[in-house]
Design a protein around this motif. Structure first.
Motif, PDB file in Angstrom:
ATOM      1  N   ASN A 148      26.111   6.837 -15.198  1.00  0.00           N
ATOM      2  CA  ASN A 148      26.749   7.687 -16.190  1.00  0.00           C
ATOM      3  C   ASN A 148      26.468   9.151 -15.887  1.00  0.00           C
ATOM      4  O   ASN A 148      27.353  10.003 -15.982  1.00  0.00           O
ATOM      5  N   PHE A 149      25.238   9.451 -15.510  1.00  0.00           N
ATOM      6  CA  PHE A 149      24.834  10.814 -15.167  1.00  0.00           C
ATOM      7  C   PHE A 149      25.615  11.314 -13.961  1.00  0.00           C
ATOM      8  O   PHE A 149      26.075  12.450 -13.938  1.00  0.00           O
ATOM      9  N   GLU A 150      25.773  10.459 -12.958  1.00  0.00           N
ATOM     10  CA  GLU A 150      26.530  10.848 -11.764  1.00  0.00           C
ATOM     11  C   GLU A 150      28.002  11.075 -12.106  1.00  0.00           C
ATOM     12  O   GLU A 150      28.637  11.969 -11.556  1.00  0.00           O
ATOM     13  N   ALA A 151      28.543  10.271 -13.010  1.00  0.00           N
ATOM     14  CA  ALA A 151      29.940  10.458 -13.429  1.00  0.00           C
ATOM     15  C   ALA A 151      30.106  11.786 -14.153  1.00  0.00           C
ATOM     16  O   ALA A 151      31.108  12.485 -13.966  1.00  0.00           O
ATOM     17  N   ILE A 152      29.122  12.158 -14.965  1.00  0.00           N
ATOM     18  CA  ILE A 152      29.177  13.434 -15.681  1.00  0.00           C
ATOM     19  C   ILE A 152      29.101  14.589 -14.684  1.00  0.00           C
ATOM     20  O   ILE A 152      29.837  15.561 -14.807  1.00  0.00           O
ATOM     21  N   LYS A 153      28.212  14.479 -13.702  1.00  0.00           N
ATOM     22  CA  LYS A 153      28.066  15.558 -12.719  1.00  0.00           C
ATOM     23  C   LYS A 153      29.319  15.740 -11.872  1.00  0.00           C
ATOM     24  O   LYS A 153      29.553  16.822 -11.339  1.00  0.00           O
ATOM     25  N   ALA A 154      30.131  14.717 -11.756  1.00  0.00           N
ATOM     26  CA  ALA A 154      31.337  14.804 -10.941  1.00  0.00           C
ATOM     27  C   ALA A 154      32.483  15.491 -11.683  1.00  0.00           C
ATOM     28  O   ALA A 154      33.424  15.963 -11.054  1.00  0.00           O
ATOM     29  N   ARG A 155      32.409  15.575 -12.993  1.00  0.00           N
ATOM     30  CA  ARG A 155      33.496  16.159 -13.788  1.00  0.00           C
ATOM     31  C   ARG A 155      33.341  17.671 -13.898  1.00  0.00           C
ATOM     32  O   ARG A 155      32.234  18.190 -13.993  1.00  0.00           O
ATOM     33  N   ASP A 156      34.474  18.381 -13.912  1.00  0.00           N
ATOM     34  CA  ASP A 156      34.452  19.831 -14.064  1.00  0.00           C
ATOM     35  C   ASP A 156      34.384  20.250 -15.526  1.00  0.00           C
ATOM     36  O   ASP A 156      33.806  21.279 -15.854  1.00  0.00           O
ATOM     37  N   TYR A 157      34.992  19.470 -16.414  1.00  0.00           N
ATOM     38  CA  TYR A 157      35.024  19.776 -17.837  1.00  0.00           C
ATOM     39  C   TYR A 157      34.371  18.623 -18.593  1.00  0.00           C
ATOM     40  O   TYR A 157      34.714  17.465 -18.375  1.00  0.00           O
ATOM     41  N   ILE A 158      33.428  18.961 -19.479  1.00  0.00           N
ATOM     42  CA  ILE A 158      32.707  17.925 -20.210  1.00  0.00           C
ATOM     43  C   ILE A 158      32.703  18.251 -21.703  1.00  0.00           C
ATOM     44  O   ILE A 158      32.884  19.414 -22.087  1.00  0.00           O
ATOM     45  N   ASP A 159      32.503  17.226 -22.525  1.00  0.00           N
ATOM     46  CA  ASP A 159      32.409  17.471 -23.959  1.00  0.00           C
ATOM     47  C   ASP A 159      30.951  17.725 -24.340  1.00  0.00           C
ATOM     48  O   ASP A 159      30.055  17.710 -23.493  1.00  0.00           O
ATOM     49  N   VAL A 160      30.714  17.961 -25.623  1.00  0.00           N
ATOM     50  CA  VAL A 160      29.380  18.348 -26.085  1.00  0.00           C
ATOM     51  C   VAL A 160      28.375  17.212 -25.872  1.00  0.00           C
ATOM     52  O   VAL A 160      27.225  17.452 -25.490  1.00  0.00           O
ATOM     53  N   ASN A 161      28.786  15.948 -26.105  1.00  0.00           N
ATOM     54  CA  ASN A 161      27.874  14.820 -25.895  1.00  0.00           C
ATOM     55  C   ASN A 161      27.436  14.738 -24.435  1.00  0.00           C
ATOM     56  O   ASN A 161      26.255  14.537 -24.143  1.00  0.00           O
TER      57      ASN A 161
ATOM     58  N   PHE B  62      40.531  21.483 -27.989  1.00  0.00           N
ATOM     59  CA  PHE B  62      41.731  20.660 -27.932  1.00  0.00           C
ATOM     60  C   PHE B  62      41.743  19.840 -29.199  1.00  0.00           C
ATOM     61  O   PHE B  62      41.094  18.794 -29.275  1.00  0.00           O
ATOM     62  N   GLY B  63      42.442  20.340 -30.203  1.00  0.00           N
ATOM     63  CA  GLY B  63      42.402  19.690 -31.508  1.00  0.00           C
ATOM     64  C   GLY B  63      41.011  19.890 -32.089  1.00  0.00           C
ATOM     65  O   GLY B  63      40.548  21.006 -32.273  1.00  0.00           O
ATOM     66  N   ARG B  64      40.325  18.796 -32.356  1.00  0.00           N
ATOM     67  CA  ARG B  64      38.968  18.885 -32.889  1.00  0.00           C
ATOM     68  C   ARG B  64      37.920  18.750 -31.794  1.00  0.00           C
ATOM     69  O   ARG B  64      36.729  18.806 -32.053  1.00  0.00           O
ATOM     70  N   ARG B  65      38.369  18.559 -30.581  1.00  0.00           N
ATOM     71  CA  ARG B  65      37.461  18.309 -29.471  1.00  0.00           C
ATOM     72  C   ARG B  65      37.035  19.606 -28.800  1.00  0.00           C
ATOM     73  O   ARG B  65      37.856  20.484 -28.535  1.00  0.00           O
ATOM     74  N   THR B  66      35.755  19.741 -28.515  1.00  0.00           N
ATOM     75  CA  THR B  66      35.205  20.923 -27.869  1.00  0.00           C
ATOM     76  C   THR B  66      34.888  20.584 -26.420  1.00  0.00           C
ATOM     77  O   THR B  66      34.167  19.639 -26.144  1.00  0.00           O
ATOM     78  N   ILE B  67      35.441  21.357 -25.496  1.00  0.00           N
ATOM     79  CA  ILE B  67      35.267  21.129 -24.063  1.00  0.00           C
ATOM     80  C   ILE B  67      34.538  22.332 -23.456  1.00  0.00           C
ATOM     81  O   ILE B  67      34.834  23.471 -23.767  1.00  0.00           O
ATOM     82  N   ILE B  68      33.593  22.028 -22.570  1.00  0.00           N
ATOM     83  CA  ILE B  68      32.796  23.060 -21.903  1.00  0.00           C
ATOM     84  C   ILE B  68      32.960  22.886 -20.397  1.00  0.00           C
ATOM     85  O   ILE B  68      32.962  21.764 -19.899  1.00  0.00           O
ATOM     86  N   ARG B  69      33.104  23.993 -19.689  1.00  0.00           N
ATOM     87  CA  ARG B  69      33.116  23.895 -18.231  1.00  0.00           C
ATOM     88  C   ARG B  69      31.696  23.657 -17.756  1.00  0.00           C
ATOM     89  O   ARG B  69      30.761  24.321 -18.193  1.00  0.00           O
ATOM     90  N   ARG B  70      31.526  22.703 -16.873  1.00  0.00           N
ATOM     91  CA  ARG B  70      30.197  22.349 -16.386  1.00  0.00           C
ATOM     92  C   ARG B  70      29.548  23.518 -15.659  1.00  0.00           C
ATOM     93  O   ARG B  70      28.358  23.774 -15.784  1.00  0.00           O
ATOM     94  N   CYS B  71      30.337  24.299 -14.934  1.00  0.00           N
ATOM     95  CA  CYS B  71      29.783  25.444 -14.205  1.00  0.00           C
ATOM     96  C   CYS B  71      29.256  26.503 -15.183  1.00  0.00           C
ATOM     97  O   CYS B  71      28.239  27.154 -14.906  1.00  0.00           O
ATOM     98  N   ASP B  72      29.917  26.669 -16.361  1.00  0.00           N
ATOM     99  CA  ASP B  72      29.405  27.606 -17.362  1.00  0.00           C
ATOM    100  C   ASP B  72      28.062  27.134 -17.909  1.00  0.00           C
ATOM    101  O   ASP B  72      27.146  27.926 -18.111  1.00  0.00           O
ATOM    102  N   LEU B  73      27.965  25.842 -18.137  1.00  0.00           N
ATOM    103  CA  LEU B  73      26.719  25.273 -18.650  1.00  0.00           C
ATOM    104  C   LEU B  73      25.589  25.443 -17.641  1.00  0.00           C
ATOM    105  O   LEU B  73      24.482  25.860 -17.995  1.00  0.00           O
TER     106      LEU B  73
END
Length: 187
Positions: free
Chosen positions: A60-73, A100-111
């Motif tokens: 799961n951690f590796e899948a998160i690291k592969a994404r450019d945009y992630i949610d707060v969870n 996006f609607g009620r969903r908050t998206i963060i760029r992983r590079c910003d984080l």
């Protein structure tokens, strides 16, 4: 073939002293041997389950690291802090987001770039001095003067990084900051 060896040992299960006939005997009876076997089997199942859980977390951690945009969870799992702390960083304007609607998206590079900044720099930011009550509006005054709702006003204050001052039960904002924003919009 029988052995004439008699060795005094302590049972691995019940810790009682017994006489063993071989050098490899660990338990005093069949009952203690069965208990130890069941305990080893149970522990093996627990270890297998824990290993599966850990490998699932890593995947799961590796899948998160592969994404450019992630949610707060996902961001809280990636960084290892609570969701509420992520939302506090967003409220302070320290993290950029997209909604996006009620969903908050963060760029992983910003984080990642936020957490790569040394903490001393963020602590040593110059604190803006309170300009005095005569040079400030209350939130109610701003709403009345410019005809804006409380929610919209707080979004404008957050978006532009305007400093709010809490004195007693009132929140104050410098007149010059608010006048610049709302006079620019009126033109």
């Amino acid at each position: 073939m029988s052995s004439n060896i008699k060795i005094t040992r302590i049972c691995e299960c019940c810790k009682n002293e017994f006489t063993a006939r071989t050098t490899k005997t660990l338990y005093c009876s069949l009952k203690c041997s069965s208990k130890a076997y069941k305990q080893r089997t149970r522990q093996a199942k627990i270890d297998k389950s824990n290993n599966e859980t850990e490998s699932g977390k890593k995947a799961n951690f590796e899948a998160i690291k592969a994404r450019d945009y992630i949610d707060v969870n996902m961001a809280s799992n990636l960084v290892g802090i609570s969701r509420r702390t992520i939302y506090r960083l967003i409220e302070r304007g320290e993290l950029d987001i997209a909604k996006f609607g009620r969903r908050t998206i963060i760029r992983r590079c910003d984080l990642e770039s936020f957490f790569s900044i040394p903490m001393q720099e963020s602590i040593l930011r110059p604190v803006q001095e309170f300009p005095g009550l005569e040079n400030c509006y209350t939130i109610g005054q701003i709403q009345h003067k410019f005809g804006i709702s409380a929610g919209a006003l707080y979004m404008v204050i957050q978006r532009h990084g305007i400093t709010k001052y809490s004195i007693g039960k009132f929140n104050y904002v410098a007149k010059k900051d608010i006048d610049i924003i709302f006079n620019a919009r009126e033109k």
